[in-house]
Design a protein around this motif. Sequence first.
Motif, mmCIF file in Angstrom:
data_model
loop_
_atom_site.group_PDB
_atom_site.id
_atom_site.type_symbol
_atom_site.label_atom_id
_atom_site.label_comp_id
_atom_site.label_asym_id
_atom_site.label_seq_id
_atom_site.Cartn_x
_atom_site.Cartn_y
_atom_site.Cartn_z
ATOM 1 N N UNK A 219 28.052 30.275 40.624
ATOM 2 C CA UNK A 219 28.896 29.466 41.682
ATOM 3 C C UNK A 219 30.403 29.603 41.361
ATOM 4 N N UNK A 220 30.779 29.682 39.841
ATOM 5 C CA UNK A 220 32.202 30.098 39.724
ATOM 6 C C UNK A 220 32.667 31.368 40.091
ATOM 7 N N UNK A 221 31.532 32.468 39.894
ATOM 8 C CA UNK A 221 31.856 33.746 40.206
ATOM 9 C C UNK A 221 32.133 33.934 41.713
ATOM 10 N N UNK A 222 31.349 33.349 42.396
ATOM 11 C CA UNK A 222 31.644 33.387 43.876
ATOM 12 C C UNK A 222 32.727 32.799 44.378
ATOM 13 N N UNK A 223 33.187 31.720 43.462
ATOM 14 C CA UNK A 223 34.466 31.058 43.828
ATOM 15 C C UNK A 223 35.598 31.577 43.722
ATOM 16 N N UNK A 224 35.780 32.205 42.453
ATOM 17 C CA UNK A 224 37.235 33.075 42.201
ATOM 18 C C UNK A 224 37.268 34.238 42.762
ATOM 19 N N UNK A 225 35.613 34.810 43.347
ATOM 20 C CA UNK A 225 35.936 36.130 44.244
ATOM 21 C C UNK A 225 36.587 35.631 45.425
ATOM 22 N N UNK A 226 36.205 34.517 45.886
ATOM 23 C CA UNK A 226 37.115 33.812 47.227
ATOM 24 C C UNK A 226 38.065 33.572 46.967
ATOM 25 N N UNK A 227 38.733 33.233 46.015
ATOM 26 C CA UNK A 227 40.270 32.972 45.679
ATOM 27 C C UNK A 227 40.786 34.210 45.656
ATOM 28 N N UNK A 228 40.209 35.432 44.932
ATOM 29 C CA UNK A 228 40.980 36.613 45.224
ATOM 30 C C UNK A 228 41.091 37.275 46.376
ATOM 31 N N UNK A 229 40.086 37.190 47.325
ATOM 32 C CA UNK A 229 40.215 37.523 48.870
ATOM 33 C C UNK A 229 40.923 36.970 49.578
ATOM 34 N N UNK A 230 41.017 35.616 49.424
ATOM 35 C CA UNK A 230 41.894 34.654 50.158
ATOM 36 C C UNK A 230 43.353 35.041 49.937
ATOM 37 N N UNK A 231 43.759 35.182 48.517
ATOM 38 C CA UNK A 231 45.170 35.336 48.049
ATOM 39 C C UNK A 231 45.670 36.736 48.624
ATOM 40 N N UNK A 232 44.769 37.805 48.541
ATOM 41 C CA UNK A 232 45.072 39.052 49.219
ATOM 42 C C UNK A 232 45.198 39.039 50.649
ATOM 43 N N UNK A 233 44.411 38.226 51.310
ATOM 44 C CA UNK A 233 44.497 38.602 52.677
ATOM 45 C C UNK A 233 45.841 37.516 53.040
ATOM 46 N N UNK A 234 46.123 36.407 52.521
ATOM 47 C CA UNK A 234 47.533 35.613 52.567
ATOM 48 C C UNK A 234 48.512 36.672 52.575
#
Length: 372
Positions: A219-234
């Motif tokens: 769960x943590x791994x997918x959460x931080x993957x989402x963090x990285x992707x969202x920050x890059x797209x922002x």
Amino acid sequence: MSEMIDTEELREAIRGVLADRAGDSIEIPEEEGRGLDRALWEEMAGLGWLSLAIPEAHGGLGLGLTHLGVLYEELGRQLASVPALPTMLAAAAIAEHGDETMKARWLPRIAAGDCLAAVALPGEAGLPVLGPGNRIDGAVDHLAFAGVATLLLIPVRSAAGTALALIEPAADGVSVTPRPVVDLTRSVGHVTLSGVAVEAGALLHLDAQAWDALVNHAAMGLAVDAVGGAAALLDRTVEYLTVREQFGRPIGSFQALKHRAADWKVKIEAMTALARHAAALGEAGAEDASATASAAKAYACDTYAAFCGDAIQLHGGIGFTWEHPCHLFLKRAKLSQQLFGSSTVHKERAARFAFERQSAEGDRPAPMLEWA
């Protein structure tokens, strides 16, 4: 060892390598997707990234979830097509619960990049059955990176309870069929097991606490993957808003668009704090690690998907095209919402663990996840 390697220094090092590889652009794959970036995987092994959480006794660095979280987050920023999370899950299960023979066989191979793992966790769907003669029959659907894996970790049900079986895809009776998937940066497969023989030494018998730890890690791994992707797209979205002009001025100067970008910035900061906190609690073995990990997974992945949808709108017509990477972020986010348990499952899990702490009579909740 973990105190000797600063997480921010590690982040800068990983981000620099990945940025140098990718440049300013993200490659748009064909309709069948990338599946696996083997060149990146080999480079990760050469740089020691796959050794981060491997015990020092087996050639690794002996670090924990906070350092792994940095790796997952930076790979998410680049939409990397590598099975880092399932392979590190496999390493964690083997390092914590395997015997010395199992550890000596698999951990050095994981560190060297020779072992790519696909991992499933117990779910509401029927588990494969471990029958007489230690033979397994059953199937697992939509298993991430199953088609490129050299090791499968599959939960199986037996008279003694639920165990995690280590199975090599080349074994007799194992069939892996690729499944079409909307996410072009990862792959999934259907695994069929027909009378697959497994040695007793290739079975990990885990208690509820051990299963929870693996679920928390996933769960943590997918959460931080989402963090990285969202920050890059922002970052990409804000840059576009500053250069795209309408009526003789950058569209980012329009109050409505400015406020939308600011709102997403706040939400992404919140998911960043929650996801990184989940990694720290998981590494510390804190009492609320499970509730926090599931809350982080549900919130981060849902926010990621929602932001990707709005980012396409903020990019205007170009955001809808195949040539623009917006759709890659959105498709990755939608798959992440379902991997290792849907948002609904994790919200329920977080609530059950939270209420358990308030109830003196409550039993420890059993792991409940949909198939990964």
